[in-house]
Design an enzyme around this catalytic site. Structure first.
Site, mmCIF file in Angstrom:
data_model
loop_
_atom_site.group_PDB
_atom_site.id
_atom_site.type_symbol
_atom_site.label_atom_id
_atom_site.label_comp_id
_atom_site.label_asym_id
_atom_site.label_seq_id
_atom_site.Cartn_x
_atom_site.Cartn_y
_atom_site.Cartn_z
ATOM 1 N N CYS A 121 7.046 -14.563 116.489
ATOM 2 C CA CYS A 121 6.828 -13.173 117.000
ATOM 3 C C CYS A 121 7.923 -12.567 117.536
ATOM 4 O O CYS A 121 8.447 -11.329 117.270
ATOM 5 C CB CYS A 121 5.430 -13.296 117.486
ATOM 6 S SG CYS A 121 5.075 -11.509 118.059
ATOM 7 N N CYS A 181 -2.933 -15.749 119.290
ATOM 8 C CA CYS A 181 -3.763 -14.485 119.256
ATOM 9 C C CYS A 181 -4.517 -14.163 118.044
ATOM 10 O O CYS A 181 -5.406 -13.454 118.184
ATOM 11 C CB CYS A 181 -2.918 -13.284 119.661
ATOM 12 S SG CYS A 181 -1.539 -12.918 118.309
#
EC number: 2.8.1.13
Length: 364
Positions: free
Chosen positions: A99, A198
């Site tokens: 990410c 997440c």
């Protein structure tokens, strides 16, 4: 300057410090899911609707403009799909590192620069050092206990030139960061830290993968190839795993068994004694350097996981691949993980582990 605001306390304090230092700061929250209700809530501080609202409230208190940018499609392609594909191939990926590479310091930074911003500010604990010749180096945070340079080891010098980490060079505990947030009137002061992944709402990685990849029954075998159990998907295991193997009977020596190998080709998981996990060397691919690529063989320290310790290695770039030998054997090293090299506190670069050499293989 663009401040990436996750909705957590670290990024809020980082944005506040940047504004206080005189930078012209605009806050932005990244919408990373087409259905943010599916992302974990409560103790996340990352990607949910409540996180977006927390980030907006923090920006209002700081007194900076605030926007939400939709990067859900990029996140799905570059992080979530990559995560699933890596597990399907029998490797162990790090989605947070991916990410940072693909979203926060590629898609976000590219968009920021295109809009006229000169830097991206985040709440990571790391430091960027500007040299006299104008080059930049990435270093560990002043406080090793909070250092996050491992997940930033994918940044190149161009990206470092436009990165700012206001929390990295101060020796403050997390309690002090929370106290600072409270003094600044930021409601996220007592918000729990984010943990786990997440985009897996319930924290059940194996269940998430099973829904994406389906059940695929296979054998669990020992080092001799003898079947000792069965599984519902090799993707549900990681190198070095001990718990959850569901092996019907104990090993001959009565000692615990660990996952030694995952073969997606024949859907087999191999288990054995902990000593068989000792790794003496590895090769890593897709190296990314925080500056110039090293030349020749050198001695470095290496970190193999986000919260792992350092180990001394000899490393050399050979035909585009990083060849690494450990001064002392290490355990739990899995293909797909990142290895990050350090020269003192300076981050040299990172690469993705492709193969490992076990001590038992070297002795055979």
């Amino acid at each position: 300057m663009l401040a990436a605001m996750s909705g957590g306390v670290d990024s809020a304090v980082a944005a506040a410090r940047a504004a206080e230092a005189g930078h012209d700061v605009t806050g932005v929250h990244l919408a990373l899911s087409a259905n943010p209700q599916s992302f974990r809530t409560g103790a996340r501080g990352c990607c949910t609707i409540e996180d977006s609202r927390d980030a907006r409230r923090a920006a209002d208190v700081i007194g900076i403009p605030f926007y939400v940018w939709d990067l859900a499609e990029r996140f799905r392609e570059d992080v979530v799909e990559d995560f699933v594909a890596e597990y399907e191939a029998g490797r162990t990926p790090n989605p947070c590192l991916r990410c940072n590479e693909k979203i926060k310091f590629a898609a976000l930074l590219d968009k920021a620069l295109a809009l006229g911003f000169d830097a991206v500010c985040t709440g990571h604990y790391a430091t960027v050092v500007l040299n006299e010749d104008g080059s930049r180096e990435l270093h560990r945070a002043s406080d090793m206990a909070k250092d996050q340079s491992y997940v930033l080891g994918v940044l190149d010098e161009k990206q470092l030139a436009h990165a700012m980490f206001p929390l990295g060079d101060t020796l403050t505990t997390k309690d002090e960061i929370r106290a600072e947030a409270e003094r600044r009137g930021l409601a996220v002061a007592k918000k729990p830290d984010s943990h786990d992944i997440c985009f897996i709402a319930d924290g059940d990685t194996q269940g998430f993968l099973a829904k994406r990849l389906g059940k695929a029954e296979g054998d669990i075998v020992d080092e001799s190839g003898t079947k000792v159990g069965s599984h519902e998907g090799a993707y549900g295991f990681t190198i070095g795993q001990r718990k959850g193997l569901r092996i019907g009977h104990p090993a001959a020596d009565g000692k615990p068994r660990y996952v030694l190998d995952i073969s997606p080709v024949n859907n087999t998981v191999t288990v054995g004694p902990v000593e068989a996990l000792d790794v003496t060397g590895l090769t890593a691919i897709k190296p990314r350097w925080c500056g110039d690529a090293p030349v020749g063989s050198g001695i470095y320290t290496a970190q193999l996981r986000a919260h792992g310790g350092e180990t001394t290695v000899t490393a050399e770039l050979v035909d585009g691949e990083l060849v690494v030998n450990f001064a002392e054997a290490v355990r739990g090293v899995a293909p797909g993980q990142a290895i990050v090299l350090y020269d003192g506190t300076r981050v040299v670069g990172s690469a993705t582990i492709a193969t490992t050499t076990r001590r038992t293989e070297a002795l055979a």
